[in-house]
Motif scaffolding. Structure first.
Motif, PDB file in Angstrom:
ATOM      1  N   UNK A 176      17.288  10.405  38.693  1.00 38.56           N
ATOM      2  CA  UNK A 176      16.262  10.422  39.726  1.00 38.56           C
ATOM      3  C   UNK A 176      16.231   9.130  40.539  1.00 38.56           C
ATOM      4  N   UNK A 177      17.031   8.142  40.102  1.00 43.40           N
ATOM      5  CA  UNK A 177      17.087   6.839  40.754  1.00 43.40           C
ATOM      6  C   UNK A 177      15.701   6.181  40.830  1.00 43.40           C
TER       7      UNK A 177
ATOM      8  N   UNK B  52      17.409  -2.361  45.932  1.00 40.60           N
ATOM      9  CA  UNK B  52      18.461  -2.538  46.927  1.00 40.60           C
ATOM     10  C   UNK B  52      17.952  -3.380  48.096  1.00 40.60           C
ATOM     11  N   UNK B  53      16.696  -3.147  48.470  1.00 43.17           N
ATOM     12  CA  UNK B  53      16.091  -3.915  49.561  1.00 43.17           C
ATOM     13  C   UNK B  53      15.942  -5.385  49.167  1.00 43.17           C
ATOM     14  N   UNK B  54      15.536  -5.637  47.923  1.00 45.20           N
ATOM     15  CA  UNK B  54      15.423  -7.012  47.440  1.00 45.20           C
ATOM     16  C   UNK B  54      16.772  -7.725  47.488  1.00 45.20           C
ATOM     17  N   UNK B  55      17.822  -7.016  47.043  1.00 43.80           N
ATOM     18  CA  UNK B  55      19.152  -7.630  47.032  1.00 43.80           C
ATOM     19  C   UNK B  55      19.629  -7.942  48.448  1.00 43.80           C
ATOM     20  N   UNK B  56      19.443  -7.003  49.363  1.00 40.87           N
ATOM     21  CA  UNK B  56      19.883  -7.224  50.743  1.00 40.87           C
ATOM     22  C   UNK B  56      19.127  -8.394  51.382  1.00 40.87           C
TER      23      UNK B  56
ATOM     24  N   UNK C 213      23.725   0.792  39.616  1.00 41.72           N
ATOM     25  CA  UNK C 213      23.168   1.921  40.356  1.00 41.72           C
ATOM     26  C   UNK C 213      21.827   1.575  40.990  1.00 41.72           C
ATOM     27  N   UNK C 214      21.103   0.636  40.365  1.00 44.15           N
ATOM     28  CA  UNK C 214      19.819   0.229  40.945  1.00 44.15           C
ATOM     29  C   UNK C 214      20.016  -0.659  42.162  1.00 44.15           C
ATOM     30  N   UNK C 215      21.204  -1.245  42.307  1.00 41.24           N
ATOM     31  CA  UNK C 215      21.488  -2.057  43.479  1.00 41.24           C
ATOM     32  C   UNK C 215      21.001  -3.477  43.388  1.00 41.24           C
ATOM     33  N   UNK C 216      20.701  -3.964  42.170  1.00 40.65           N
ATOM     34  CA  UNK C 216      20.183  -5.317  42.017  1.00 40.65           C
ATOM     35  C   UNK C 216      21.252  -6.388  42.148  1.00 40.65           C
TER      36      UNK C 216
ATOM     37  N   UNK D  56      11.807   1.497  49.337  1.00 39.62           N
ATOM     38  CA  UNK D  56      12.137   0.790  50.569  1.00 39.62           C
ATOM     39  C   UNK D  56      11.041   1.033  51.591  1.00 39.62           C
ATOM     40  N   UNK D  57      10.477  -0.032  52.120  1.00 38.09           N
ATOM     41  CA  UNK D  57       9.356   0.082  53.030  1.00 38.09           C
ATOM     42  C   UNK D  57       9.830   0.253  54.464  1.00 38.09           C
ATOM     43  N   UNK D  58       9.283   1.248  55.131  1.00 38.26           N
ATOM     44  CA  UNK D  58       9.639   1.490  56.525  1.00 38.26           C
ATOM     45  C   UNK D  58       8.422   1.372  57.439  1.00 38.26           C
ATOM     46  N   UNK D  59       7.235   1.220  56.836  1.00 40.24           N
ATOM     47  CA  UNK D  59       6.027   1.181  57.646  1.00 40.24           C
ATOM     48  C   UNK D  59       5.927  -0.115  58.435  1.00 40.24           C
ATOM     49  N   UNK D  60       4.853  -0.251  59.198  1.00 44.85           N
ATOM     50  CA  UNK D  60       4.708  -1.362  60.119  1.00 44.85           C
ATOM     51  C   UNK D  60       4.328  -2.685  59.489  1.00 44.85           C
TER      52      UNK D  60
END
Length: 319
Positions: A74-75, A96-100, A193-196, A259-263
């Motif tokens: 389910x990731x 993944x967002x934290x790593x990027x 797989x978690x992208x850390x 991953x946050x996409x809001x404003x």
């Protein structure tokens, strides 16, 4: 998120093929370990139990009243507080967002250092955890290496050898492995797989062979610092009911992290009190520290985060 690191030990265990003995049970592992269990925590070590079946992991800490379930299919991760009857759902896209963000911040720091005078750069770069090439320039690419120390120790009745994995010269993993357990080759699936992990660090970790009996992890994810220790006491094969890896009924969802996409969001720095805004669409993210016990603090800068933690530590020592 504070219970992720002990689960890494389970993630490095062999993941058995899903062979059904009964409709609801599959072969897996039950691991008993001791761990501090918390990101950046200095709590006393306590006993925990890990259940591992295929791409499903579960950590049970009875003393803390915490259960953490990892579902690679389910990731996501469910961190359950049994005392409050609530849970936090964290999607891998959050990591993944934290790593990027960490890698973007790293690239900016490398550029800034390389614009400094040579002598100043040679003095500052190593203290900030960067490697220099022969010309004295900061190396832009992330470097990872595996170091076999030749040190040995007896853990849980097995002879183990120490392997250290470094990222940019700093220790990221300190692992004690044994080849005496006749099990399938260990694999690192959770963090990959978690992208850390950065790609070089993940590739280095994949080269490690053997069954992990003791593990120390030190990772800087840019806005969150990760540190934890775990040591195996016993390992046994067992048939485990797959219902163990489902979210129990009757719990309230406290938070969903993805991953946050809001404003634009407004935060107040826990150290200096300044209000600041963050725009996720621009890749911005506040510096965050999760204190043992689960309280989350936001900071306007890494400097404020480190100052706050230092002051808090001094206050606790004075009590």
């Amino acid at each position: 998120m504070r219970w992720i690191l002990p689960i890494l030990l389970a993630a490095t265990l062999p993941l058995f093929a899903q062979q059904k003995e009964t409709p609801n049970k599959q072969k897996g592992l039950i691991v008993e370990q001791v761990s501090n269990g918390i990101i950046g925590g200095e709590e006393e070590e306590r006993e925990q139990k890990l259940l591992v079946v295929g791409d499903r992991l579960k950590l049970v800490d009875e003393k803390a009243g915490v259960v953490c379930i990892v579902r690679l299919d389910k990731r996501l991760i469910w961190e359950i507080d049994l005392n409050k009857k609530e849970y936090v759902e964290t999607h891998f896209s959050h990591f993944e967002e934290l790593r990027r963000q960490r890698e973007r911040n790293r690239a900016k720091m490398v550029d800034a250092l390389n614009r400094m005078p040579l002598l100043e750069r040679k003095e500052k770069a190593p203290r900030m955890g960067f490697l220099l090439d022969k010309s004295g320039n900061v190396i832009k690419e992330i470097r990872a290496e595996v170091v076999e120390t030749k040190k040995t120790a007896k853990i849980a009745g097995y002879e183990a050898q120490q392997v250290i994995i470094k990222e940019d010269g700093r220790i990221a993993f300190n692992i004690w492995l044994t080849d005496k357990l006749k099990v399938p080759q260990s694999v690192i699936r959770f963090y990959r797989e978690a992208g850390m992990l950065s790609k070089p660090l993940a590739n280095a970790l994949d080269k490690v062979k053997g069954f992990p009996l003791k593990l120390e992890v030190y990772l800087d994810l840019g806005t969150v610092e990760v540190a934890a220790k775990a040591k195996v006491k016993s390992v046994k094969e067992a048939e485990i009911d797959l219902s163990e890896f489902e979210l129990p009924k009757g719990l309230k969802c406290r938070e969903v992290k993805k991953r946050q996409e809001e404003g634009v969001k407004t935060y107040t720095c826990a150290n200096c009190g300044k209000k600041f805004t963050i725009d996720p669409k621009k890749g911005e993210k506040p510096f965050v520290w999760v204190r043992p016990g689960g309280k989350t603090y936001h900071f306007c800068s890494r400097k404020c985060m480190l100052e706050f933690r230092k002051k808090l530590k001094e206050q606790e020592k004075g009590k």
